[in-house]
Design a protein around this motif. Structure first.
Motif, PDB file in Angstrom:
ATOM      1  N   CYS A 143       1.262  -8.848   5.059  1.00  0.00           N
ATOM      2  CA  CYS A 143       0.953 -10.240   4.694  1.00  0.00           C
ATOM      3  C   CYS A 143      -0.490 -10.590   5.041  1.00  0.00           C
ATOM      4  CB  CYS A 143       1.904 -11.205   5.406  1.00  0.00           C
ATOM      5  SG  CYS A 143       3.563 -11.226   4.721  1.00  0.00           S
ATOM      6  N   LEU A 144      -0.953 -10.151   6.207  1.00  0.00           N
ATOM      7  CA  LEU A 144      -2.342 -10.427   6.592  1.00  0.00           C
ATOM      8  C   LEU A 144      -3.326  -9.747   5.653  1.00  0.00           C
ATOM      9  CD1 LEU A 144      -2.134 -10.174  10.484  1.00  0.00           C
ATOM     10  CD2 LEU A 144      -2.594 -12.222   9.122  1.00  0.00           C
ATOM     11  N   ILE A 145      -3.058  -8.505   5.304  1.00  0.00           N
ATOM     12  CA  ILE A 145      -3.930  -7.786   4.374  1.00  0.00           C
ATOM     13  C   ILE A 145      -3.923  -8.469   3.003  1.00  0.00           C
ATOM     14  CG2 ILE A 145      -4.245  -5.622   3.093  1.00  0.00           C
ATOM     15  CD1 ILE A 145      -3.213  -4.179   5.629  1.00  0.00           C
ATOM     16  N   ALA A 146      -2.733  -8.828   2.537  1.00  0.00           N
ATOM     17  CA  ALA A 146      -2.626  -9.492   1.234  1.00  0.00           C
ATOM     18  C   ALA A 146      -3.387 -10.815   1.224  1.00  0.00           C
ATOM     19  CB  ALA A 146      -1.155  -9.714   0.870  1.00  0.00           C
ATOM     20  N   ALA A 147      -3.210 -11.611   2.274  1.00  0.00           N
ATOM     21  CA  ALA A 147      -3.878 -12.915   2.328  1.00  0.00           C
ATOM     22  C   ALA A 147      -5.396 -12.761   2.406  1.00  0.00           C
ATOM     23  CB  ALA A 147      -3.367 -13.709   3.531  1.00  0.00           C
ATOM     24  N   ALA A 148      -5.868 -11.865   3.265  1.00  0.00           N
ATOM     25  CA  ALA A 148      -7.318 -11.671   3.398  1.00  0.00           C
ATOM     26  C   ALA A 148      -7.924 -11.152   2.104  1.00  0.00           C
ATOM     27  CB  ALA A 148      -7.605 -10.703   4.548  1.00  0.00           C
ATOM     28  N   ALA A 149      -7.280 -10.176   1.487  1.00  0.00           N
ATOM     29  CA  ALA A 149      -7.799  -9.618   0.236  1.00  0.00           C
ATOM     30  C   ALA A 149      -7.763 -10.661  -0.883  1.00  0.00           C
ATOM     31  CB  ALA A 149      -7.003  -8.376  -0.162  1.00  0.00           C
ATOM     32  N   ALA A 197      12.014  -4.500  13.460  1.00  0.00           N
ATOM     33  CA  ALA A 197      10.549  -4.459  13.511  1.00  0.00           C
ATOM     34  C   ALA A 197       9.964  -5.397  12.468  1.00  0.00           C
ATOM     35  CB  ALA A 197      10.061  -3.035  13.275  1.00  0.00           C
ATOM     36  N   HIS A 198       9.232  -6.414  12.931  1.00  0.00           N
ATOM     37  CA  HIS A 198       8.580  -7.359  12.024  1.00  0.00           C
ATOM     38  C   HIS A 198       7.127  -6.985  11.731  1.00  0.00           C
ATOM     39  CE1 HIS A 198      11.995  -9.804  13.439  1.00  0.00           C
ATOM     40  NE2 HIS A 198      11.924 -10.320  12.237  1.00  0.00           N
ATOM     41  N   ALA A 199       6.593  -6.015  12.458  1.00  0.00           N
ATOM     42  CA  ALA A 199       5.167  -5.664  12.336  1.00  0.00           C
ATOM     43  C   ALA A 199       4.744  -5.259  10.927  1.00  0.00           C
ATOM     44  CB  ALA A 199       4.807  -4.572  13.339  1.00  0.00           C
ATOM     45  N   PRO A 200       5.506  -4.411  10.199  1.00  0.00           N
ATOM     46  CA  PRO A 200       5.020  -3.999   8.871  1.00  0.00           C
ATOM     47  C   PRO A 200       4.830  -5.179   7.923  1.00  0.00           C
ATOM     48  CG  PRO A 200       6.933  -2.696   9.508  1.00  0.00           C
ATOM     49  CD  PRO A 200       6.755  -3.773  10.533  1.00  0.00           C
ATOM     50  N   LEU A 238     -10.421  -6.233  -4.762  1.00  0.00           N
ATOM     51  CA  LEU A 238      -9.777  -7.014  -3.702  1.00  0.00           C
ATOM     52  C   LEU A 238      -8.468  -7.653  -4.182  1.00  0.00           C
ATOM     53  CD1 LEU A 238     -12.882  -8.666  -2.028  1.00  0.00           C
ATOM     54  CD2 LEU A 238     -11.343  -6.983  -1.001  1.00  0.00           C
ATOM     55  N   LEU A 239      -8.442  -8.123  -5.395  1.00  0.00           N
ATOM     56  CA  LEU A 239      -7.217  -8.725  -5.931  1.00  0.00           C
ATOM     57  C   LEU A 239      -6.133  -7.670  -6.145  1.00  0.00           C
ATOM     58  CD1 LEU A 239      -8.753 -11.370  -8.351  1.00  0.00           C
ATOM     59  CD2 LEU A 239      -7.585 -11.779  -6.170  1.00  0.00           C
ATOM     60  N   VAL A 240      -6.525  -6.457  -6.530  1.00  0.00           N
ATOM     61  CA  VAL A 240      -5.555  -5.362  -6.660  1.00  0.00           C
ATOM     62  C   VAL A 240      -4.984  -5.019  -5.283  1.00  0.00           C
ATOM     63  CG1 VAL A 240      -5.307  -2.904  -7.202  1.00  0.00           C
ATOM     64  CG2 VAL A 240      -6.479  -4.421  -8.803  1.00  0.00           C
ATOM     65  N   ILE A 241      -5.864  -4.938  -4.270  1.00  0.00           N
ATOM     66  CA  ILE A 241      -5.402  -4.671  -2.903  1.00  0.00           C
ATOM     67  C   ILE A 241      -4.448  -5.771  -2.448  1.00  0.00           C
ATOM     68  CG2 ILE A 241      -6.142  -4.563  -0.472  1.00  0.00           C
ATOM     69  CD1 ILE A 241      -8.691  -3.126  -1.495  1.00  0.00           C
ATOM     70  N   ALA A 242      -4.774  -7.012  -2.773  1.00  0.00           N
ATOM     71  CA  ALA A 242      -3.902  -8.132  -2.417  1.00  0.00           C
ATOM     72  C   ALA A 242      -2.539  -7.981  -3.075  1.00  0.00           C
ATOM     73  CB  ALA A 242      -4.544  -9.459  -2.821  1.00  0.00           C
ATOM     74  N   GLY A 243      -2.536  -7.596  -4.341  1.00  0.00           N
ATOM     75  CA  GLY A 243      -1.264  -7.422  -5.046  1.00  0.00           C
ATOM     76  C   GLY A 243      -0.423  -6.304  -4.466  1.00  0.00           C
ATOM     77  N   ILE A 244      -1.050  -5.174  -4.177  1.00  0.00           N
ATOM     78  CA  ILE A 244      -0.325  -4.034  -3.592  1.00  0.00           C
ATOM     79  C   ILE A 244       0.220  -4.414  -2.217  1.00  0.00           C
ATOM     80  CG2 ILE A 244      -0.607  -1.694  -2.665  1.00  0.00           C
ATOM     81  CD1 ILE A 244      -2.609  -1.227  -4.999  1.00  0.00           C
ATOM     82  N   SER A 245      -0.603  -5.079  -1.406  1.00  0.00           N
ATOM     83  CA  SER A 245      -0.156  -5.499  -0.075  1.00  0.00           C
ATOM     84  C   SER A 245       0.988  -6.492  -0.167  1.00  0.00           C
ATOM     85  CB  SER A 245      -1.318  -6.117   0.709  1.00  0.00           C
ATOM     86  OG  SER A 245      -2.335  -5.171   0.889  1.00  0.00           O
ATOM     87  N   ALA A 246       0.939  -7.375  -1.157  1.00  0.00           N
ATOM     88  CA  ALA A 246       2.028  -8.338  -1.342  1.00  0.00           C
ATOM     89  C   ALA A 246       3.330  -7.618  -1.691  1.00  0.00           C
ATOM     90  CB  ALA A 246       1.657  -9.350  -2.426  1.00  0.00           C
TER      91      ALA A 246
END
Length: 160
Positions: A140-146, A132-135, A9-17
């Protein structure tokens, strides 16, 4: 086991960030691009076949095709991009007719309409009508949740 989940989860958070940072940089750059007046020269909603990157099977979708002309200095350019996310946002099942949101966007960019064109001063042939602000928001949501789930899992794993 829980420690492994926390690490993943922390790796996913880092990649998403990282993806959020890249999207933020692109948006920040585009927001300060100069603007010029343009005119929509073509606007249509058409059915077309698209192939997914992971599938060989085609699907029929509705897609919005917009062309606009704008001038920078003395050179006239033709743009075709509404935003960096236009294709993803504009695709929909063909059997139900064009999606309402696609028709709304098409009406906003109907032929002959005057528009504000945001262009890259280093490459004036690269332009958008919208930013486009969506990406960035999704990343950010994925990073924060992860990050939250990863840290909670890590704390729980270390206590037990």
């Amino acid at each position: 086991m829980l420690l492994s989940v926390a690490i993943v989860l922390l790796v996913i958070a880092g990649i998403s960030a990282v993806f959020a940072r890249i999207a933020y940089r692109q948006i920040a750059d585009a927001e300060v691009w100069p603007t010029t007046q343009g005119r929509i020269t073509h606007s249509e909603i058409a059915r077309e076949n698209r192939h997914a990157a992971v599938s060989t099977r085609a699907r029929t979708v509705w897609a919005l095709h917009v062309e606009y002309q704008y001038a920078v200095d003395t050179h006239v350019y033709t743009g075709r991009r509404i935003s960096s996310m236009a294709d993803e946002r504009n695709a929909g099942p063909a059997d139900k007719g064009p999606p309402v949101d696609l028709v709304v966007v098409r009406n906003r960019y109907s032929e002959g309409a005057e528009v504000q064109v945001r262009y890259d001063p280093k490459q004036p042939d690269s332009a958008y009508l919208e930013i486009a602000h969506a990406p960035m928001r999704v990343a950010c949501l994925i990073a924060a949740a992860a990050a939250i789930l990863g840290l909670a899992s890590l704390v729980f794993a270390l206590k037990h």
